[in-house]
Design a protein around this motif. Sequence first.
Motif, short mmCIF file in Angstrom:
data_model
loop_
_atom_site.label_atom_id
_atom_site.label_comp_id
_atom_site.label_asym_id
_atom_site.label_seq_id
_atom_site.Cartn_x
_atom_site.Cartn_y
_atom_site.Cartn_z
N ILE A 199 -113.20 78.85 113.16
CA ILE A 199 -113.73 80.07 112.53
C ILE A 199 -113.93 81.15 113.59
N SER A 200 -114.34 80.75 114.78
CA SER A 200 -114.68 81.70 115.84
C SER A 200 -113.48 82.20 116.63
N LEU A 201 -112.34 81.53 116.51
CA LEU A 201 -111.23 81.79 117.42
C LEU A 201 -110.83 83.26 117.48
N GLU A 202 -110.69 83.90 116.33
CA GLU A 202 -110.24 85.28 116.32
C GLU A 202 -111.24 86.19 117.02
N GLY A 203 -112.50 86.09 116.66
CA GLY A 203 -113.50 86.98 117.24
C GLY A 203 -113.73 86.74 118.71
N LEU A 204 -113.78 85.47 119.11
CA LEU A 204 -114.09 85.15 120.51
C LEU A 204 -112.93 85.41 121.45
N THR A 205 -111.71 85.16 121.00
CA THR A 205 -110.58 85.22 121.93
C THR A 205 -109.58 86.32 121.61
N LEU A 206 -109.22 86.50 120.36
CA LEU A 206 -108.15 87.45 120.03
C LEU A 206 -108.67 88.88 120.01
N THR A 207 -109.87 89.09 119.48
CA THR A 207 -110.46 90.42 119.51
C THR A 207 -110.79 90.85 120.93
N THR A 208 -111.03 89.89 121.79
CA THR A 208 -111.43 90.17 123.17
C THR A 208 -110.26 90.16 124.15
N GLY A 209 -109.03 90.05 123.64
CA GLY A 209 -107.87 90.10 124.52
C GLY A 209 -107.64 88.83 125.31
N ARG A 210 -108.11 87.71 124.82
CA ARG A 210 -107.98 86.44 125.54
C ARG A 210 -107.05 85.49 124.80
N GLY A 211 -105.85 86.01 124.47
CA GLY A 211 -104.89 85.24 123.69
C GLY A 211 -104.42 84.00 124.40
N VAL A 212 -104.31 84.04 125.72
CA VAL A 212 -103.87 82.85 126.46
C VAL A 212 -104.87 81.72 126.25
N GLU A 213 -106.15 82.05 126.29
CA GLU A 213 -107.16 81.01 126.09
C GLU A 213 -107.19 80.54 124.63
N ALA A 214 -106.87 81.43 123.71
CA ALA A 214 -106.74 81.01 122.31
C ALA A 214 -105.67 79.94 122.18
N ALA A 215 -104.55 80.15 122.87
CA ALA A 215 -103.47 79.16 122.84
C ALA A 215 -103.92 77.83 123.45
N TYR A 216 -104.65 77.91 124.56
CA TYR A 216 -105.18 76.68 125.16
C TYR A 216 -106.04 75.92 124.15
N ILE A 217 -106.90 76.64 123.44
CA ILE A 217 -107.81 76.00 122.48
C ILE A 217 -107.01 75.33 121.36
N LEU A 218 -106.03 76.04 120.81
CA LEU A 218 -105.24 75.48 119.71
C LEU A 218 -104.47 74.25 120.15
N ARG A 219 -103.89 74.30 121.34
CA ARG A 219 -103.14 73.14 121.82
C ARG A 219 -104.07 71.97 122.14
N THR A 220 -105.27 72.28 122.65
CA THR A 220 -106.23 71.21 122.93
C THR A 220 -106.60 70.47 121.66
N PHE A 221 -106.91 71.21 120.60
CA PHE A 221 -107.30 70.55 119.35
C PHE A 221 -106.12 69.89 118.66
N ALA A 222 -104.93 70.44 118.82
CA ALA A 222 -103.74 69.81 118.23
C ALA A 222 -103.54 68.42 118.79
N HIS A 223 -103.86 68.24 120.06
CA HIS A 223 -103.72 66.92 120.67
C HIS A 223 -104.65 65.90 120.02
N TYR A 224 -105.77 66.36 119.50
CA TYR A 224 -106.78 65.44 118.98
C TYR A 224 -106.61 65.12 117.50
N ILE A 225 -105.55 65.59 116.86
CA ILE A 225 -105.36 65.29 115.43
C ILE A 225 -105.20 63.79 115.24
N ARG A 226 -106.00 63.25 114.35
CA ARG A 226 -105.92 61.82 114.01
C ARG A 226 -105.99 61.69 112.49
N ASP A 227 -105.05 60.99 111.90
CA ASP A 227 -105.04 60.77 110.45
C ASP A 227 -105.16 62.08 109.68
#
Length: 675
Positions: free
Chosen positions: A333-361
């Motif tokens: 929920i926070s991703l857009e406001g914390l990272t994309l609105t603040t110009g931190r798109g690279v870190e947004a990508a890090y966050i998405l890839r980090t959580f993608a690794h943890y997908i289970r079932d």
Amino acid sequence: MPWPGTVTADSEPLLSREWLVTNGLGGYASGTIAGVITRGFHGYLIAALPSPLGRMMMLNDLEEQFILPDGKEVHVGGEERVGVPFRWHGADYLKEFRLDMGLPAWRYQIGGFVVEKSLMLPHGQNTVYINYRILDGDGTLKLSLRPSLNIRPHESPASSPITVPYSLVVFEDQYEVVAGQQIPALRLLFDGKCSGLTVARVRIQEIIYRIEESRGYAARGELWSPGYFHAEITRSRDATLIASTEPWETIRAMSPQEALTFEYDRRGRLLAEADPEAREGTPAELVLAADQFIIKPAGRLKDTARAQAAGDEVRTVIAGYHWFTDWGRDTMISLEGLTLTTGRGVEAAYILRTFAHYIRDGLIPNMFPEGQKDGLYHTADATLWFFHAIKRYLDLTGDRSILRLVLPKLLGIVDSHLSGTRFNIHVDPADGLLVQGAAGYQLTWMDAKVDDWVVTPRRGKAVEINALWYNALKLLEGWLIEEHREDGAPTVAKHAEQLRKSFNERFWNADRGYLFDVVEGEDGDEPSCRPNQLLAISLDHPILDESHWEAVLNVCKDKLLTPVGLRSLSPDSKDYKPKYDGDLRSRDAAYHQGTVWSWLIGPFVDAWLRVHPGDFQTARGFLEGFTAHLGEAGVGSISEVFDAETPYTPRGCVAQAWGVAEVLRCWVKTAHAVK
């Protein structure tokens, strides 16, 4: 925040307003403006250490004393103790408290001297710099600082006894407090004229933590002090106490002034890289507040190694300070406001890839417990918000590499939901609606639980879960077409259409003119008026028929909207609770039963602009209450929750990621209102 330098009946803000500084690792420093520790979480250094330690309270407090040239002693700071008359610890000398680029500073009038105290944690280090300097006044002030500590996990009770004897190791001007072999030493360095340490070990007994007491927690504790540091300060020579768990080479790599300059430069870049509409005023304050939540988790060494091997870095989001760790739902929920609105798109990508690794079932983690490496998966909506976060990332960066990486995982998520996954999360094949709920678990964002009591179980077919599920299916359908994988798109579209038809047949409550909160629940259809129904309008793909949008929006405006977010339940309900206070059971009973949540202003503003396109002026007006709030509770940030009725007292976490993120996002979104 100016202060008259006198203690009056109105001095309470000095105790109720708190400051917070973070270090990008999950560590922090925090306290009250008065300098009195009122929470077990208050301290000058809470270090983020590798698992299994997690965040550790390393330096709890400082007792500060100034000695004037005539020998008069002035005390600033210290603890509140049982049986000792309460002192306001410097309120008679305080002239101003302020945030300077988000960093706290206190200005005192002490005799003929104007003294400023400031505090900073360098990014990426478990280190704190506490600086004292004279801004005006001739001559020399003697400064004495007595550090006190109880080294423990930061979430452990304030009453935790000191069970391991502390030892003090001295090597020239370097001091180390050691508390056993498993915990790093607390290293102390005092940079100042004629500085030194007078060893005078003492245990400080029966400290009162008044906020813990009001919340029904253990509220008496003890601290240990090795002695007191002393130095002389003049207008040309300040003094800085450095406390750290880092190696000495790291601590001595920068002078205090260099460390401060580097941090100011970093914060300046944060503002320069943010959306142009967020570089000054209220949104600029929120850009600096947003930085507090984006962290490189210090304890997950395997994650770091794996990410670095792929050319990435690990990033995640602390849901709130002081006690939350990183939560999947809050992060997405926070991703857009914390990272994309603040110009931190690279870190947004890090966050998405980090959580993608943890997908289970077919699920992303609900949360990562303190000091642990593996997540817990008891959530029905975090994974669906993952789709939303990816969509916002694609729209605002144009980088489709993330989509191509996670598309197979997204297909797997849909398959798992269709066939059924953990916690009875599954699609009902009869109508296509998503069902969730398992005994003993709270799977939606309304997740209060006390012992075995799930306050708002909402088991069945919840309104926002199905709105998010529809949005996820429609997003996936579009992505499959865009990525030329049309073979799977018709099947996804078929499920979405069945879901949409069933939703509008089942959730519209014609008698009340809004949506059921849950259908086919444990007690049948739940007609409570809650803000969850807004997601049926606010998401990229609204599931609700347009003919009902205005009715739903209006009822939420009339019954739920406040100046600082939305009530979680209408006052018309028999279960409505106007205040969020008392002990844990009382608070959790009210957590989602009327209590106002700051983050909900985001879906409300989105829904408003969908029903009233272009009405940015009115939409901006819904945010104005947060500007005044930045000066209360967690100064410079947005609280987790508020009482449901005036004066809407801030409660819960003093700094909450999704509250900051959604207000900042909507502030930028409504920028046309001031053009």
